[in-house]
Design an enzyme around this catalytic site. Sequence first.
Site, PDB file in Angstrom:
ATOM      1  N   GLU A 127       0.894   3.879   1.764  1.00 36.77           N
ATOM      2  CA  GLU A 127       1.324   4.312   3.094  1.00 36.77           C
ATOM      3  C   GLU A 127       2.464   3.453   3.628  1.00 36.77           C
ATOM      4  O   GLU A 127       3.419   3.979   4.202  1.00 36.77           O
ATOM      5  CB  GLU A 127       0.144   4.258   4.086  1.00 36.77           C
ATOM      6  CG  GLU A 127      -1.025   5.127   3.689  1.00 36.77           C
ATOM      7  CD  GLU A 127      -2.088   4.404   2.855  1.00 36.77           C
ATOM      8  OE1 GLU A 127      -3.245   4.840   2.894  1.00 36.77           O
ATOM      9  OE2 GLU A 127      -1.741   3.413   2.166  1.00 36.77           O
ATOM     10  N   HIS A 143       0.856  -1.189   0.000  1.00 35.27           N
ATOM     11  CA  HIS A 143       0.000   0.000   0.000  1.00 35.27           C
ATOM     12  C   HIS A 143       0.888   1.232   0.000  1.00 35.27           C
ATOM     13  O   HIS A 143       2.012   1.207   0.518  1.00 35.27           O
ATOM     14  CB  HIS A 143      -0.882   0.028   1.242  1.00 35.27           C
ATOM     15  CG  HIS A 143      -1.956  -1.006   1.248  1.00 35.27           C
ATOM     16  ND1 HIS A 143      -3.085  -0.876   2.022  1.00 35.27           N
ATOM     17  CD2 HIS A 143      -2.083  -2.180   0.590  1.00 35.27           C
ATOM     18  CE1 HIS A 143      -3.870  -1.930   1.843  1.00 35.27           C
ATOM     19  NE2 HIS A 143      -3.273  -2.739   0.979  1.00 35.27           N
TER      20      HIS A 143
END
Length: 146
Positions: free
Chosen positions: A48, A46
């Site tokens: 993040e 992801h």
Amino acid sequence: MYLALAEAQRAAAMGEVPVGSIAVLENQVIGRGFNAKETSQDPTAHAEIVALKQAAQYLGNWRLIGVTLYSTLEPCPMCAGAMIQARLQRLVYGAPDVRFGAAGSVVDILSKPYFNHSIDVSAGILEDEAAELLQEFFRSLREREL
């Protein structure tokens, strides 16, 4: 947040869900990431997580004290948990995620008082721009399936 949007556009250009993140310490970018689950075949890739990993490598420390993470989309539970583990100071995100959001939309992991660390959260920053990227991506995907 504009840099996070640019990362999201990079993801879209690769056929990935357009989510981008930027980690900043003292006005300096120390990590950046975009979704790469499909191209890497890694469920943890992801935006993040990628940005947090780069920031930790840059600092030589898993504790991201004083770091702000800008993300175009509200984090999922996995990413929110990683933010708590990293002792992130602040999260700024654009669009809410009504399916997987862990900063208030579905669950609110980041505000729970029983963790040993809390994160300041600012939501809705450049929300329209972030949401439009996602909407256009999924609209295009549906059109290709027809």
